[in-house]
Design a protein around this motif. Sequence first.
Motif, short mmCIF file in Angstrom:
data_model
loop_
_atom_site.label_atom_id
_atom_site.label_comp_id
_atom_site.label_asym_id
_atom_site.label_seq_id
_atom_site.Cartn_x
_atom_site.Cartn_y
_atom_site.Cartn_z
N VAL A 42 0.84 -1.20 0.00
CA VAL A 42 0.00 0.00 0.00
C VAL A 42 0.87 1.25 0.00
CG1 VAL A 42 -1.78 1.28 1.26
CG2 VAL A 42 -1.80 -1.24 1.27
N THR A 43 0.64 2.15 -0.96
CA THR A 43 1.39 3.41 -1.04
C THR A 43 0.46 4.58 -0.75
OG1 THR A 43 2.91 2.50 -2.69
CG2 THR A 43 2.78 4.89 -2.54
N LEU A 44 0.79 5.35 0.29
CA LEU A 44 -0.06 6.44 0.74
C LEU A 44 0.72 7.74 0.85
CD1 LEU A 44 -1.97 4.64 3.67
CD2 LEU A 44 -2.66 4.81 1.28
N ALA A 45 0.00 8.85 0.75
CA ALA A 45 0.60 10.18 0.91
C ALA A 45 0.63 10.58 2.38
CB ALA A 45 -0.22 11.21 0.13
N ASN A 46 1.54 11.46 2.73
CA ASN A 46 1.53 12.04 4.07
C ASN A 46 0.27 12.88 4.22
OD1 ASN A 46 4.05 10.98 4.73
ND2 ASN A 46 5.16 12.80 4.04
N VAL A 106 -2.09 -1.13 -3.80
CA VAL A 106 -3.04 -0.05 -3.50
C VAL A 106 -2.31 1.28 -3.60
CG1 VAL A 106 -4.55 0.99 -1.76
CG2 VAL A 106 -4.40 -1.51 -1.97
N MET A 107 -2.91 2.26 -4.24
CA MET A 107 -2.28 3.56 -4.40
C MET A 107 -3.23 4.70 -4.05
SD MET A 107 -2.04 3.20 -8.53
CE MET A 107 -1.72 4.91 -8.93
N MET A 108 -2.73 5.62 -3.25
CA MET A 108 -3.47 6.84 -2.92
C MET A 108 -3.15 7.87 -4.00
SD MET A 108 -3.32 8.76 0.77
CE MET A 108 -4.05 10.37 1.11
N TYR A 109 -4.18 8.45 -4.62
CA TYR A 109 -3.94 9.35 -5.74
C TYR A 109 -4.93 10.51 -5.69
CZ TYR A 109 -8.13 7.89 -8.33
OH TYR A 109 -9.43 7.67 -8.73
N ARG A 110 -4.67 11.53 -6.51
CA ARG A 110 -5.52 12.73 -6.56
C ARG A 110 -6.40 12.64 -7.82
NH1 ARG A 110 -0.45 16.70 -6.05
NH2 ARG A 110 0.19 15.17 -7.62
N PRO A 111 -7.66 12.29 -7.67
CA PRO A 111 -8.53 12.06 -8.83
C PRO A 111 -8.59 13.22 -9.82
CG PRO A 111 -9.58 11.23 -6.85
CD PRO A 111 -8.37 11.99 -6.40
N LEU A 112 -8.61 14.45 -9.32
CA LEU A 112 -8.78 15.58 -10.23
C LEU A 112 -7.46 16.12 -10.77
CD1 LEU A 112 -11.66 17.37 -8.37
CD2 LEU A 112 -11.80 16.25 -10.58
N GLN A 113 -6.35 15.74 -10.17
CA GLN A 113 -5.06 16.23 -10.63
C GLN A 113 -4.40 15.26 -11.59
OE1 GLN A 113 -4.08 19.25 -10.01
NE2 GLN A 113 -2.10 19.16 -11.02
N VAL A 163 0.11 -5.88 5.78
CA VAL A 163 0.24 -4.66 4.99
C VAL A 163 1.69 -4.20 4.99
CG1 VAL A 163 -0.41 -2.23 4.79
CG2 VAL A 163 -2.12 -3.93 5.47
N GLU A 164 2.23 -3.98 3.81
CA GLU A 164 3.54 -3.33 3.68
C GLU A 164 3.29 -1.92 3.17
OE1 GLU A 164 6.03 -5.71 1.20
OE2 GLU A 164 6.38 -7.20 2.77
N LEU A 165 3.57 -0.96 4.02
CA LEU A 165 3.19 0.44 3.76
C LEU A 165 4.36 1.28 3.30
CD1 LEU A 165 1.04 2.71 4.00
CD2 LEU A 165 1.81 3.03 6.35
N THR A 166 4.14 2.03 2.24
CA THR A 166 5.06 3.08 1.79
C THR A 166 4.33 4.40 1.98
OG1 THR A 166 6.07 1.66 0.12
CG2 THR A 166 6.34 4.02 -0.16
N GLN A 167 4.93 5.31 2.73
CA GLN A 167 4.31 6.62 2.98
C GLN A 167 5.26 7.71 2.52
OE1 GLN A 167 2.91 7.21 6.98
NE2 GLN A 167 2.58 9.41 6.70
N LEU A 168 4.78 8.60 1.65
CA LEU A 168 5.63 9.60 1.02
C LEU A 168 4.97 10.97 0.99
CD1 LEU A 168 6.63 7.46 -2.10
CD2 LEU A 168 8.10 7.93 -0.14
N GLY A 169 5.79 12.01 0.89
CA GLY A 169 5.28 13.35 0.61
C GLY A 169 4.73 13.39 -0.81
N GLU A 170 3.96 14.42 -1.11
CA GLU A 170 3.28 14.48 -2.41
C GLU A 170 4.25 14.44 -3.59
OE1 GLU A 170 0.22 17.37 -2.97
OE2 GLU A 170 -0.53 17.18 -0.92
#
Length: 430
Positions: A39-43, A92-99, A65-72
């Motif tokens: 799982v990759t998530l944003a701060n 799994v990826m955290m993303y910005r739908p409108l960007q 869960v193996e988590l990667t957490q990063l700045g934008e």
Amino acid sequence: MKRRSVMKYAAVAAALSMGLTACGGSGSSDAKESGIVRVTLANHVWTEGIKAAIPEFEKSSGLKVELTQLGEDQLSDQYNVKLNAGSDEIDVMMYRPLQEGKAFAKNGYLADLTNKVTSDSGWDWKDYQEGPVKATTADGKVVGVPIITEREVLYYRKDLLKAAGLEVPKTMEELEAAAKAIKESNPDTAGFVARTGKSAAVTQFSSFLYSFGGDFTDSSGKSTVNSDAAKKAYAFYGGLIKNYGPANVSTDMSWPEAMAIFTQGKAAFYTEADSLYKNATDPAKSKVAETVGFAALPAGPAGSKPYNIPSWGLAVNEASGNRDNAWKFIQWATSKERTLAAQKAGVPGPRASVWADSAGTSTYPKDLAEAIAASAKNGVGHDRPEVVTVGKAREIVGEPIVASITGADASAAADSAHEAFQKFLDSEKK
């Protein structure tokens, strides 16, 4: 699917490796067999809440869960590398739908989740608000699940309105009249403040555009930024700032600068994202914390139509061979229970149920919760042009905002922006 060279991926991945917290490079099949989901998530405050609850998911699911957490910026760099290379190392990826959502969907990076979201009545896709759902849907397919939402609302000074004998404005005409009255009676206080930067102002201007009956494009994807409605919206938004805004206002303000003017007691009205409200209500940050009020965006000729958008969502990497486990994580992280917990921690949720639940609004100012509920009903699911190269589009459609603020011919600027924007739209189709 678009792919770039493995050599480029390897070189940039090596440069990024120092910033990653995920473990090292097992393929999707290995992860699936060992019960791992990457799982990759944003701060973000939402991420902090999910991190704390992951042991609960691991216990109930039997997965690790193996988590990667990063700045934008790091997050974008990693996606550019790994998704372009077709890597299966992200599930799994955290993303910005409108960007970046439109670009990701076009390039085939996002798995189709339509069957997943519609097959579980208990998880309840129908509970999600219309605007956020639209923003995470591409070509009729659900490609993401919203996790964080925001809308534009009106921040105002209760004390200044009371002193002037004014009611909270419910229409754009009333907002202009109130801004004028307060500016005239308090020369050192702006009647209205908002973002002014060419690109930064586009998001907040969008709600004015929709409320005047306009949009950036029509149903066929053609530019409409020079429509009568758009020209009136440009003139109105810029005119509020030019005529009733701070003295010597700059045309490069984003939300921190505009918020600072409001929280230092230098403006009566301010339209901004509801998600930033604590900047105005925290006494440590705001001189007007005790007197700030909130209301739904005043109605224009087409009604009150603020944006209601998901600033972040969760998606599954199309290249992952571990998509079923990836969905299990998303299903848990976006459940009604987890969404309510996040909302209580200050993260506005995309589910209607959390706003209908008194526990979901208990940590919000009462008038803000009411403004959010109204905005969610009428909200539009985008706050910028829905294109692949979002940054360039914002620069183009933001030009008439600056023109109007500086007193130039907003109508002529809209005509010029329309021509440039249409060329841009045509170029994206090639």
